[in-house]
Write a protein that holds these residues in place. Sequence first.
Motif, PDB file in Angstrom:
ATOM      1  N   VAL A  19       0.784  -1.279  -0.091  1.00  0.00           N
ATOM      2  CA  VAL A  19       0.102   0.037   0.102  1.00  0.00           C
ATOM      3  C   VAL A  19       0.757   1.162  -0.038  1.00  0.00           C
ATOM      4  N   SER A  20       0.266   2.361  -0.598  1.00  0.00           N
ATOM      5  CA  SER A  20       0.967   3.471  -0.631  1.00  0.00           C
ATOM      6  C   SER A  20       0.809   4.549   0.257  1.00  0.00           C
ATOM      7  N   ASN A  21      -0.453   4.778   1.133  1.00  0.00           N
ATOM      8  CA  ASN A  21      -0.601   5.312   1.914  1.00  0.00           C
ATOM      9  C   ASN A  21      -1.679   4.831   3.200  1.00  0.00           C
ATOM     10  N   LEU A  22      -2.008   5.489   4.017  1.00  0.00           N
ATOM     11  CA  LEU A  22      -2.767   5.138   5.079  1.00  0.00           C
ATOM     12  C   LEU A  22      -4.277   5.046   4.531  1.00  0.00           C
ATOM     13  N   LYS A  23      -4.824   5.911   3.673  1.00  0.00           N
ATOM     14  CA  LYS A  23      -6.006   5.772   3.299  1.00  0.00           C
ATOM     15  C   LYS A  23      -6.476   4.295   2.578  1.00  0.00           C
ATOM     16  N   GLU A  24      -5.303   4.007   1.499  1.00  0.00           N
ATOM     17  CA  GLU A  24      -5.544   2.687   0.944  1.00  0.00           C
ATOM     18  C   GLU A  24      -5.287   1.608   1.777  1.00  0.00           C
ATOM     19  N   LEU A  25      -4.672   1.653   2.895  1.00  0.00           N
ATOM     20  CA  LEU A  25      -4.517   0.600   3.669  1.00  0.00           C
ATOM     21  C   LEU A  25      -5.876   0.565   4.424  1.00  0.00           C
ATOM     22  N   LYS A  26      -6.636   1.748   4.760  1.00  0.00           N
ATOM     23  CA  LYS A  26      -7.800   1.617   5.429  1.00  0.00           C
ATOM     24  C   LYS A  26      -8.955   0.812   4.371  1.00  0.00           C
ATOM     25  N   VAL A  27      -8.920   1.122   3.173  1.00  0.00           N
ATOM     26  CA  VAL A  27      -9.802   0.669   2.197  1.00  0.00           C
ATOM     27  C   VAL A  27      -9.585  -0.851   2.225  1.00  0.00           C
ATOM     28  N   ILE A  28      -8.479  -1.414   2.278  1.00  0.00           N
ATOM     29  CA  ILE A  28      -8.276  -2.638   2.084  1.00  0.00           C
ATOM     30  C   ILE A  28      -8.679  -3.347   3.486  1.00  0.00           C
ATOM     31  N   LEU A  29      -8.358  -2.900   4.580  1.00  0.00           N
ATOM     32  CA  LEU A  29      -8.676  -3.525   5.736  1.00  0.00           C
ATOM     33  C   LEU A  29     -10.243  -3.743   5.921  1.00  0.00           C
ATOM     34  N   GLY A  30     -10.821  -2.451   5.492  1.00  0.00           N
ATOM     35  CA  GLY A  30     -12.309  -2.136   5.575  1.00  0.00           C
ATOM     36  C   GLY A  30     -13.237  -3.247   4.859  1.00  0.00           C
ATOM     37  N   GLN A  31     -12.456  -3.987   3.992  1.00  0.00           N
ATOM     38  CA  GLN A  31     -13.093  -5.057   3.302  1.00  0.00           C
ATOM     39  C   GLN A  31     -13.274  -6.164   4.159  1.00  0.00           C
ATOM     40  N   ASP A  32     -12.456  -6.275   5.443  1.00  0.00           N
ATOM     41  CA  ASP A  32     -12.824  -7.471   6.323  1.00  0.00           C
ATOM     42  C   ASP A  32     -13.970  -6.993   7.253  1.00  0.00           C
ATOM     43  N   GLU A  33     -14.915  -7.616   7.497  1.00  0.00           N
ATOM     44  CA  GLU A  33     -16.083  -7.312   8.224  1.00  0.00           C
ATOM     45  C   GLU A  33     -15.731  -7.106   9.664  1.00  0.00           C
ATOM     46  N   SER A  34     -14.864  -8.094  10.117  1.00  0.00           N
ATOM     47  CA  SER A  34     -14.494  -8.103  11.476  1.00  0.00           C
ATOM     48  C   SER A  34     -13.425  -6.822  11.887  1.00  0.00           C
ATOM     49  N   LEU A  35     -13.024  -6.082  10.757  1.00  0.00           N
ATOM     50  CA  LEU A  35     -12.131  -5.048  11.085  1.00  0.00           C
ATOM     51  C   LEU A  35     -13.001  -3.763  11.203  1.00  0.00           C
ATOM     52  N   LYS A  36     -14.089  -3.685  10.421  1.00  0.00           N
ATOM     53  CA  LYS A  36     -14.795  -2.323  10.196  1.00  0.00           C
ATOM     54  C   LYS A  36     -14.803  -1.545  11.355  1.00  0.00           C
ATOM     55  N   GLU A  37     -15.389  -2.103  12.316  1.00  0.00           N
ATOM     56  CA  GLU A  37     -15.674  -1.421  13.543  1.00  0.00           C
ATOM     57  C   GLU A  37     -14.308  -1.027  14.376  1.00  0.00           C
ATOM     58  N   TRP A  38     -13.360  -1.883  14.105  1.00  0.00           N
ATOM     59  CA  TRP A  38     -12.075  -1.428  14.791  1.00  0.00           C
ATOM     60  C   TRP A  38     -11.483  -0.312  14.201  1.00  0.00           C
ATOM     61  N   LEU A  39     -11.706  -0.332  12.638  1.00  0.00           N
ATOM     62  CA  LEU A  39     -10.908   1.022  11.965  1.00  0.00           C
ATOM     63  C   LEU A  39     -11.469   2.355  12.623  1.00  0.00           C
ATOM     64  N   GLU A  40     -12.623   2.325  12.927  1.00  0.00           N
ATOM     65  CA  GLU A  40     -13.272   3.598  13.256  1.00  0.00           C
ATOM     66  C   GLU A  40     -12.836   3.918  14.590  1.00  0.00           C
ATOM     67  N   LEU A  41     -12.499   2.878  15.729  1.00  0.00           N
ATOM     68  CA  LEU A  41     -12.176   3.204  17.008  1.00  0.00           C
ATOM     69  C   LEU A  41     -10.743   3.326  17.287  1.00  0.00           C
ATOM     70  N   CYS A  42     -10.032   2.735  16.427  1.00  0.00           N
ATOM     71  CA  CYS A  42      -8.445   2.376  16.891  1.00  0.00           C
ATOM     72  C   CYS A  42      -7.562   3.711  16.259  1.00  0.00           C
ATOM     73  N   ALA A  43      -6.650   3.951  17.217  1.00  0.00           N
ATOM     74  CA  ALA A  43      -5.518   5.004  17.019  1.00  0.00           C
ATOM     75  C   ALA A  43      -4.387   3.960  15.922  1.00  0.00           C
ATOM     76  N   VAL A  44      -3.935   4.829  15.108  1.00  0.00           N
ATOM     77  CA  VAL A  44      -2.864   4.173  14.173  1.00  0.00           C
ATOM     78  C   VAL A  44      -1.325   4.627  14.556  1.00  0.00           C
TER      79      VAL A  44
END
Length: 73
Positions: A19-44
């Motif tokens: 991945v080239s940036n954080l935005k791209e990483l979040k899009v990829i990780l957001g495809q995993d249903e078990s991570l969607k909620e965590w992406l909104e809550l977590c610090a990076v």
Amino acid sequence: MVKVEFLGPINKESLELNVSNLKELKVILGQDESLKEWLELCAVALNDEMIFDDETTLKDGDKICLLPPVCGG
């Protein structure tokens, strides 16, 4: 490749992604249903430093950690 680590109760194995940036990483990780909620809550953290800008450039060998919120006293 960027290494992604999931800390605490996220309970996911580390990943290595191209991945080239954080935005791209979040899009990829957001495809995993078990991570969607965590992406909104977590610090990076990028290489052990907190980051907040989705346009942050990532390069080969970087380490990203998703840090879930903690509570306690």
